[in-house]
Design a protein around this motif. Structure first.
Motif, PDB file in Angstrom:
ATOM      1  N   VAL A 231      75.871  -0.247 -24.109  1.00  0.00           N
ATOM      2  CA  VAL A 231      74.753   0.269 -23.342  1.00  0.00           C
ATOM      3  C   VAL A 231      73.430  -0.278 -23.868  1.00  0.00           C
ATOM      4  O   VAL A 231      72.485  -0.495 -23.127  1.00  0.00           O
ATOM      5  CB  VAL A 231      74.815   1.814 -23.398  1.00  0.00           C
ATOM      6  CG1 VAL A 231      73.486   2.413 -23.068  1.00  0.00           C
ATOM      7  CG2 VAL A 231      75.879   2.319 -22.446  1.00  0.00           C
ATOM      8  N   LEU A 232      73.359  -0.519 -25.171  1.00  0.00           N
ATOM      9  CA  LEU A 232      72.141  -1.096 -25.746  1.00  0.00           C
ATOM     10  C   LEU A 232      71.952  -2.510 -25.219  1.00  0.00           C
ATOM     11  O   LEU A 232      72.891  -3.299 -25.230  1.00  0.00           O
ATOM     12  CB  LEU A 232      72.275  -1.162 -27.269  1.00  0.00           C
ATOM     13  CG  LEU A 232      71.867   0.059 -28.076  1.00  0.00           C
ATOM     14  CD1 LEU A 232      72.180  -0.194 -29.542  1.00  0.00           C
ATOM     15  CD2 LEU A 232      70.391   0.359 -27.909  1.00  0.00           C
TER      16      LEU A 232
ATOM     17  N   VAL B 224      73.904  11.479 -23.124  1.00  0.00           N
ATOM     18  CA  VAL B 224      73.804  11.347 -24.579  1.00  0.00           C
ATOM     19  C   VAL B 224      73.734   9.876 -24.964  1.00  0.00           C
ATOM     20  O   VAL B 224      72.899   9.464 -25.779  1.00  0.00           O
ATOM     21  CB  VAL B 224      75.009  12.028 -25.258  1.00  0.00           C
ATOM     22  CG1 VAL B 224      75.035  11.709 -26.741  1.00  0.00           C
ATOM     23  CG2 VAL B 224      74.967  13.524 -25.036  1.00  0.00           C
ATOM     24  N   LEU B 225      74.578   9.077 -24.351  1.00  0.00           N
ATOM     25  CA  LEU B 225      74.572   7.640 -24.663  1.00  0.00           C
ATOM     26  C   LEU B 225      73.204   7.026 -24.382  1.00  0.00           C
ATOM     27  O   LEU B 225      72.654   6.285 -25.196  1.00  0.00           O
ATOM     28  CB  LEU B 225      75.634   6.918 -23.837  1.00  0.00           C
ATOM     29  CG  LEU B 225      77.041   6.897 -24.393  1.00  0.00           C
ATOM     30  CD1 LEU B 225      77.987   6.246 -23.404  1.00  0.00           C
ATOM     31  CD2 LEU B 225      77.084   6.143 -25.717  1.00  0.00           C
TER      32      LEU B 225
ATOM     33  N   VAL C 201      70.636   8.239 -26.957  1.00  0.00           N
ATOM     34  CA  VAL C 201      70.784   7.606 -28.277  1.00  0.00           C
ATOM     35  C   VAL C 201      70.347   6.145 -28.206  1.00  0.00           C
ATOM     36  O   VAL C 201      69.613   5.657 -29.081  1.00  0.00           O
ATOM     37  CB  VAL C 201      72.240   7.719 -28.758  1.00  0.00           C
ATOM     38  CG1 VAL C 201      72.425   6.942 -30.050  1.00  0.00           C
ATOM     39  CG2 VAL C 201      72.615   9.168 -28.967  1.00  0.00           C
ATOM     40  N   ALA C 202      70.786   5.447 -27.145  1.00  0.00           N
ATOM     41  CA  ALA C 202      70.439   4.033 -27.027  1.00  0.00           C
ATOM     42  C   ALA C 202      68.927   3.862 -26.944  1.00  0.00           C
ATOM     43  O   ALA C 202      68.327   3.032 -27.641  1.00  0.00           O
ATOM     44  CB  ALA C 202      71.110   3.434 -25.795  1.00  0.00           C
TER      45      ALA C 202
ATOM     46  N   LEU D 218      67.261   4.643 -30.301  1.00  0.00           N
ATOM     47  CA  LEU D 218      67.446   3.538 -31.255  1.00  0.00           C
ATOM     48  C   LEU D 218      66.500   2.403 -30.921  1.00  0.00           C
ATOM     49  O   LEU D 218      65.821   1.852 -31.803  1.00  0.00           O
ATOM     50  CB  LEU D 218      68.887   3.035 -31.200  1.00  0.00           C
ATOM     51  CG  LEU D 218      69.911   3.836 -31.992  1.00  0.00           C
ATOM     52  CD1 LEU D 218      71.299   3.252 -31.782  1.00  0.00           C
ATOM     53  CD2 LEU D 218      69.551   3.803 -33.477  1.00  0.00           C
ATOM     54  N   ALA D 219      66.435   2.075 -29.621  1.00  0.00           N
ATOM     55  CA  ALA D 219      65.579   0.972 -29.212  1.00  0.00           C
ATOM     56  C   ALA D 219      64.123   1.295 -29.534  1.00  0.00           C
ATOM     57  O   ALA D 219      63.374   0.443 -30.021  1.00  0.00           O
ATOM     58  CB  ALA D 219      65.752   0.699 -27.716  1.00  0.00           C
TER      59      ALA D 219
ATOM     60  N   SER E 171      64.836  -0.529 -22.298  1.00  0.00           N
ATOM     61  CA  SER E 171      66.138  -0.205 -22.899  1.00  0.00           C
ATOM     62  C   SER E 171      66.771   0.965 -22.178  1.00  0.00           C
ATOM     63  O   SER E 171      67.966   0.970 -21.871  1.00  0.00           O
ATOM     64  CB  SER E 171      65.982   0.167 -24.368  1.00  0.00           C
ATOM     65  OG  SER E 171      65.254  -0.805 -25.029  1.00  0.00           O
TER      66      SER E 171
ATOM     67  N   ALA F 276      67.967  -0.199 -18.881  1.00  0.00           N
ATOM     68  CA  ALA F 276      69.156  -1.052 -19.007  1.00  0.00           C
ATOM     69  C   ALA F 276      70.389  -0.196 -19.257  1.00  0.00           C
ATOM     70  O   ALA F 276      71.450  -0.406 -18.642  1.00  0.00           O
ATOM     71  CB  ALA F 276      68.965  -2.055 -20.132  1.00  0.00           C
ATOM     72  N   ALA F 277      70.243   0.787 -20.141  1.00  0.00           N
ATOM     73  CA  ALA F 277      71.385   1.659 -20.440  1.00  0.00           C
ATOM     74  C   ALA F 277      71.820   2.388 -19.171  1.00  0.00           C
ATOM     75  O   ALA F 277      73.009   2.462 -18.856  1.00  0.00           O
ATOM     76  CB  ALA F 277      71.002   2.654 -21.521  1.00  0.00           C
TER      77      ALA F 277
END
Lengths: 303, 751, 327
Positions: free
Chosen positions: A143-144, C14-15, C18-19, C22-23, C299, C302-303
């Motif tokens: 996903v990143l 959640v994904l 988190v992504a 992080l970005a 980001s 994109a996710a």
């Protein structure tokens, strides 16, 4: 046969094994080289390697040399591939770039396929929370946006730290393969030889490394091959924006990026690097495809 | 469409001429000849059975007749349908015949139907290809056809997709498709091989009905001698791509003239034969089509071969009215009046040099192997003796193998009650979640795979666990092998409750409990040598220096020491299973769990493995838990048998009692459905046909699980019936240790 | 069923969270928006820079975690923050998404349809001349990096334009600014701009799809149900079209959703080379301009795109293949 003394028997066996063990590798190699595609791919790749690593010996110009008498000159007897704006010899710099691109491709492929094999097989074998954790990490990395992360991190790859780039690139290439490996592990786990080993009392991690991963070897080898080209292509894209391999290292991608600006009026600055890259990726793909057929003769249609 | 032409042909050929006439059919794939000069013909309304083991070329031949072989196959010869040449005919013409005059039923009905279209639409398509009807009428016709082949709620089921059908229903739908245009010939390629025996009985019944409806000739291709015995008028035995013998079923089965036919019939375990009558396996394995011997292809395996046999291939010649055999000695065999299964006891046979290892050495079959030949002696006991002597070259059994614990303490004759219990299972339960949907995967129920079963297994005994697919037998076995804490109930191995074992103790128990799986190729890691495979359990239990031991183990199962360096792929099926058995014996176990150990093997090879297992059990004092779906095999090898249905045991007891007088209606139906390879007996039997399919184990019927299909339940009324629906029957003793889980159990002979 | 769907959506959320987090952390640590102001001529006073940075939540003197919380709080309320020079990130991304969509839709559709057709034809006549030709072509195209392909197209286009003496292909931008003329003129102008980038996107897609579809076709050609269809009396052609292609199409359609999702942010090179100001170009620009909030927003987007694409491909699979259908 039955009355052979122990040592003799051991000898017979060792001898037989000596003949037998490479037999599978040999069959695969045989099938691989029987196809024109395989032969062509292998020949191209081998000559590229030879050229990239031995070619620089044949030329008087080193990468760092600058010919102040020839800026942006077309190919000539003195400069086989011409020169750049700075007077750098295109032949020397292209081969140096090819070296780096090949190295990056190979290392990334080995690393990412290795990670994929271990992560996928552990997830598929143990299932439960191991599986959920590993697959969650894989999903997260999928996903990143890899391009963006690598681009942001590109300043870290300067001053010869290209190995870090390799590691980061590999980090973003293993997920899809690991999911395939996981799926295949789940089905292999139901195979009777795995069950047999389990009911014999063989520990799980030994089963994974002795039975599961070796039986996925064909998939992994093919995948590694194709990852070589994926890595090279990704590096090229990043380099186009200056986010790839950083100076003082050069890669084919970086050369193409620079060359594309002058391609119209000085084609030699672009086409040698671009051609080299295309041939590299093409030969790697040819080898990968032929290997797939060689491992699994049924997949590519009946021979 | 060539309708008019076709009709002209029909009248021309007349009513008595063969509908389908195949001559000199040759099929080769890249230079390898799969079919070599095959000829047969069928009349209208006649059933021709074509039998042979895997690789005999039966399927290639039938596909060649249909013109459906892949393009790289080379076909020659002549295929006349109503006198009209099909080979080499243009595709347009062939397509007009296919599905209309000649149709086909394939083996695996799941992959034979397009997964993305509804069953009804696929049948309607078959109608519309050849008939000028509109879509609606075609769908109506499809529903009629589904009704004809006995699918309940046909108009609703026609809207289902193939994967929503059970195996038996899919095969019925395939038959519906095949008879959609009232064909003159139906070719059935192993139509019941993928099915359970009760479903096989249903499908065969449907085929008979289809034949009555259409009056078609049927070519039935199968490896099952029993099915042919009951269904076919004439039979053709194929071996190595050729006709070995053909004739009326009665002639071929009772007065076989070709040693291969005789051997084949002698190696089938039979439901009607008393136990422990040793089978007579055919030595070796069928030749590979790419490496045929110069003479008679059966010569290397033939116990009656003479030197002339290896010189040239004998053609099939007439040995009686309508009876042909391809054997130089066919006439001699006929004169001697050989009757099966005693061929190997015939005087001619005895003149042949003494036996070699059973079936072994097939892969290595060099000139030496030809000289070594399996033969028999006068009595069954003697045959076993001979095998014992030869299977273990080097004389006595390895001491370490014999010294299994308890082996000395037991004599085979000591009564069952006095022998130690090796495995005790009581009220074992294993449920697993039923998941649905590949995209939105979720739990929709619980599969009650094993729902409270119990049995015990004593030292030196073989318990057969039989049942059809989905009955939970394999789940039960895996649950036992896990040696963990069961969901419910208790498993005790060698008197130790598995729920309380520590990891170390569990490893110790594993030493004495080993397993042999169904598919010998799948159970051997293809990347390991036989040595590494057999040594793996030794290594896992900390043994060093395994060369000698592996060698002895290989000898024990009748393999060469040199085989240790080879890979599983280099062996034939039977030999691979021997390797698997050697591995299972490596740690000198006391209890061997066998999961369908012979069901993946051809009959002629199966017999050798069964004999080996029986022999090892006697000599090493092993106990077997033998899981199988083949009731004839179980009758042959087991002392006791437990019949499972939907996660429960329906009936349990001594093999002789259960087979001779089964008390549970399910056992009765199951036994009656198993075909016997004897035309007279088979045709005289009464078959108990079960209704419908196995209910889902996620939602078993209340009370007695079998009642939805039970013929006895159907005949009951009122309160008697209510009991079946409300009260789950426990196993009731039926005399001795024979018990049946039926409220109204009654003994009935069906074999 | 509803519970299951909910669980899956929560997992997606959640994904994405988190992504994106992080970005954001990575971008906020590695990028230096302060340098944008310091590099200005004349250089603004330090206090002004600090004030500007603080206003946009870009001040590197505020602890990272505090900045993160501010940012995250904004995102939860639907506010993606501002770029380093004060534009609204959401507006800018919205505009850019429109450009990207106009760019890729045609390329992806064209590429997949043509690729499937080529692959199917090649598969049916395995080892025929068409199969060999398309295989060679696919290998060559797959070996050409997008950068090189795009530049090659530009070189060719310029050559063609020069030789014909007319501007057939326009190599930069989405439309000619300040173009006069009617709607027809405008449309033609857009088509001229679109031709090359579409070709550059489609070429790669055709190569991938044709290889993929060819292999699927070969798998299906060997399938028993093709034999059944022919045994019914269907001609080979009909059997292949009605039974083989329909079944072999399923993976290609699900793959389509994936490509589309990844190209939303992934057409970086095509957009940059042909001067389309879309998402991919914005991605590069935002990194170059040290624009932390834009990077984080991209980001996040994109996710979201990847996850929606995977959901869409699952749903499409279920719709097309009764074997995995819900229920």
């Amino acid at each position: 046969m039955m009355t052979l003394p122990e040592e003799e028997f051991a000898e017979v066996q060792a001898e037989a094994e000596h003949v037998r063990v490479p037999s599978r590798a040999r069959t695969v190699a045989g099938r691989f080289f029987r196809t024109r595609q395989g032969r062509l791919g292998f020949a191209l790749l081998a000559s590229l390697f030879l050229l990239a690593f031995l070619g620089p010996l044949a030329s008087p110009w080193a990468v760092t040399d600058m010919d102040f008498s020839a800026f942006m000159q077309p190919p000539s007897a003195g400069h086989w591939f011409g020169t750049l704006q700075t007077g750098t010899d295109v032949y020397a710099v292209t081969l140096r770039g090819a070296q780096k691109s090949l190295l990056v491709g190979l290392l990334v492929a080995v690393l990412s396929t290795g990670v994929a094999a271990v992560a996928g097989s552990f997830a598929g074998y143990f299932l439960g929370w191991t599986d959920r954790t590993i697959m969650w990490v894989a999903d997260l990395l999928l996903v990143l946006p890899a391009f963006l992360i690598l681009a942001i991190m590109s300043p870290l790859f300067t001053s010869g730290r290209w190995l870090l780039f390799v590691v980061m690139l590999a980090l973003f290439l293993w997920m899809v393969t690991s999911k395939i490996v996981r799926g295949m592990t789940r089905s292999i786990k139901e195979r009777e030889y795995i069950k047999a080993a389990r009911f014999m009392g063989v520990p799980s991690w030994i089963i994974i490394f002795r039975h599961v991963i070796p039986n996925l070897a064909s998939l992994l080898i093919v995948d590694a091959t194709l990852n070589v080209s994926a890595a090279i292509l990704t590096e090229t894209s990043l380099s186009y924006f200056g986010f790839g391999i950083q100076p003082p290292d050069v890669s084919l991608g970086g050369l193409i990026a620079d060359g594309s600006k002058t391609a119209l009026y000085a084609p030699w600055t672009f086409w040698f690097a671009a051609g080299g890259l295309i041939i590299t990726v093409l030969s790697v793909n040819l080898v990968g495809d032929s290997l797939r057929d060689a491992f699994d003769p049924g997949a590519g249609g009946r021979a | 469409m060539s309708g008019p032409v076709l009709e002209a042909c029909e009248t021309e050929a007349g009513a008595t001429g063969p509908v389908l006439d195949v001559r000199d059919l040759e099929v080769s794939f890249g230079g390898v000849r799969a079919v070599r000069g095959l000829g047969y013909h069928v009349q209208a309304g006649e059933v021709l059975g074509i039998v042979g083991e895997s690789g005999a070329g039966k399927s290639a031949a039938s596909l060649a007749v249909m013109g459906l072989l892949p393009r790289h196959a080379k076909v020659s010869g002549s295929v006349l349908l109503h006198g009209r040449q099909l080979l080499g005919a243009p595709e347009k013409e062939l397509a007009a015949f296919r599905g209309r005059t000649i149709s086909m039923v394939f083996q695996d009905p799941l992959s034979a139907m397009t997964p993305v279209y509804r069953v009804g639409d696929q049948i309607a398509e078959a109608v519309r290809v050849h008939q000028r009807v509109d879509r609606r009428r075609a769908v109506e016709r499809a529903v009629e056809l589904l009704d004809l082949v006995g699918i309940p709620n046909p108009s609703q089921r026609a809207r289902a997709f193939p994967h929503e059908f059970s195996g038996g229903m899919r095969q019925r739908a395939m038959i519906a498709m095949a008879i959609a245009n009232d064909p003159d010939v139906i070719i059935c390629d192993e139509p019941t091989t993928a099915l359970d025996v009760t479903i096989q009985a249903q499908v065969l019944e449907v085929l008979k009905k289809a034949q009555r409806e259409t009056g078609a000739a049927i070519v039935l291709i199968t490896h099952d001698l029993g099915v042919v015995a009951g269904f076919a008028d004439r039979v053709l035995v194929m071996y190595a791509g050729r006709e070995a013998e053909s004739g009326s079923v009665r002639d071929v089965y009772r007065h076989s003239r070709m040693p291969y036919t005789i051997g084949l019939l002698g190696s089938v375990p039979r439901l009607d034969m008393g136990r422990r009558l040793p089978l007579t396996p055919i030595e070796g394995a069928p030749p590979r089509p790419s490496r045929l011997p110069p003479g008679c292809p059966f010569e290397p395996r033939c116990p009656m071969a003479v030197p002339a046999c290896s010189l040239s291939e004998p053609p099939a010649v007439e040995v009686g009215p309508g009876h042909r055999a391809a054997c130089l000695r066919a006439r001699e065999i006929g004169q001697a009046g050989v009757t099966m299964p005693g061929i190997l006891a015939k005087p001619e046979a005895r003149a042949v040099p003494p036996a070699g290892p059973v079936e072994s050495g097939a892969g290595t079959a060099g000139p030496g192997a030809v000289a070594e030949r399996e033969t028999g002696t006068d009595g069954p006991g003697a045959v076993v003796e001979r095998e014992t002597g030869t299977a273990v070259p080097g004389g006595p059994v390895p001491a370490e193998a014999v010294a299994g614990p308890g082996a000395a303490a037991r004599s085979p004759e000591s009564p069952r009650e006095s022998r130690a219990v090796v495995l005790e299972v009581s009220d074992l339960v294993k449920h697993h979640p039923l998941m649905k949907g590949a995209v939105f995967r979720r739990r929709v129920g619980t599969v009650r795979a094993v729902d409270g079963i119990g049995f015990d297994l004593r030292e030196g005994e073989t318990l057969g666990l039989v049942g059809e697919s989905g009955c939970g037998k394999t789940t039960a076995l895996m649950e036992i092998l896990e040696l963990g804490r069961p969901e419910r109930g208790r498993v005790a191995v060698f008197g130790r409750d598995t729920a309380t074992l520590s990891p170390r103790e569990r490893l110790a128990v594993r030493r004495h409990l080993q397993v042999v799986f169904q598919d010998p190729l799948a159970s051997l890691d293809p990347r390991m040598t036989v040595h590494d495979i057999v040594a793996e359990p030794l290594l896992a239990h900390g043994h060093r220096d395994m060369g000698a031991r592996v060698r002895r183990l290989l000898a024990l199962v009748g393999l060469d020491a040199a085989d240790a360096a080879r890979y599983p792929q280099d062996f034939s099926g039977g030999q691979r299973q021997r390797v698997a058995i050697a591995r299972a014996l490596a740690l000198e176990p006391r209890l061997l769990v066998l999961d369908e150990p012979v069901s993946a093997l051809d009959v002629s090879i199966q017999a050798g493995v069964l004999n080996l297992l029986e022999d090892l059990r006697r000599r090493l004092g092993l106990s077997y838990l033998f899981v199988a779906h083949d009731l004839a095999v179980v009758r042959h090898i087991a002392d006791r048998v437990a019949v499972m249905y939907l996660g429960r045991i329906a009936e349990i007891g001594q093999v002789e009692q259960v087979y001779a007088s089964p008390a549970h209606p399910y056992t009765q139906a199951l036994l009656s459905a198993v075909p016997i390879p004897d035309p007279d007996k088979e045709r005289a039997r009464r078959r108990i046909l079960l209704e419908g399919d196995l209910p889902s184990p996620a939602n078993p019927p209340s009370g007695c699980r079998f009642r939805t299909r039970c013929p006895k339940f159907a005949a009951l009324t009122g309160a008697l019936r209510a009991r079946c629906a409300e009260e789950e029957p426990e196993i009731r003793p039926m005399g001795g240790d024979h018990g049946a889980a039926c409220h109204y159990a009654e003994k009935l002979g069906v074999v | 069923m509803a519970g299951f769907l909910l669980r899956r959506l929560v997992n997606y959320a959640v994904l994405i969270a988190v992504a994106a987090s992080l970005a954001y952390m990575l971008a906020a640590t590695a990028l230096d928006p302060r340098s944008n102001y310091e590099g200005r001529n004349p250089r603004p006073p330090a206090a002004v820079i600090d004030a500007q940075l603080a206003m946009y939540n870009l001040d590197d003197r505020t602890p990272l975690f505090e900045r993160y919380l501010t940012w995250a709080g904004g995102v939860v309320r639907g506010d993606l923050g501002r770029t380093w020079n004060g534009d609204l990130v959401a507006d800018r991304l919205g505009r850019r998404l429109g450009v990207t969509l106009r760019l890729i839709v045609l390329g992806v559709v064209l590429g997949s349809v043509a690729g499937v057709l080529v692959g199917a034809c090649a598969g049916v006549r395995q080892y025929g001349w068409f199969d060999r030709l398309s295989t060679v072509a696919a290998f060559v195209v797959l070996a050409i990096p997008t950068v090189v392909l795009a530049n090659m197209l530009i070189i060719c286009a310029i050559w063609v334009n020069d030789h014909l003496g007319a501007q057939i292909f326009l190599v930069s931008g989405e439309a000619t600014p300040g173009l006069e003329g009617g709607a027809g003129e405008g449309l033609l102008d857009r088509v001229k701009h679109l031709a090359l980038p579409t070709l550059s996107l489609a070429a790669g897609q055709i190569a991938v799809y044709s290889r993929y579809q060819r292999n699927m076709m070969l798998d299906v050609l060997e399938a028993d149900f093709i034999r059944t269809a022919m045994a019914k009396g269907l001609r080979r052609r009909t059997a292949l079209l009605k039974h083989a292609l329909r079944t072999a199409l399923i993976p290609a359609v699900t793959y389509f959703a994936f490509t589309f999702g990844s190209l939303l942010v992934g057409a970086t090179i095509t957009e940059s080379v042909f001067g389309w100001h879309g998402m991919g170009e914005e991605l590069v620009a935002s990194i170059r301009t040290n624009d932390v909030n834009s990077v984080a927003a991209i980001s996040c987007f994109a996710a979201l795109a990847v996850l929606l694409a995977s959901l869409a491909s699952d749903v499409l699979h279920a719709v097309l293949d009764p074997r995995v259908r819900v229920g």
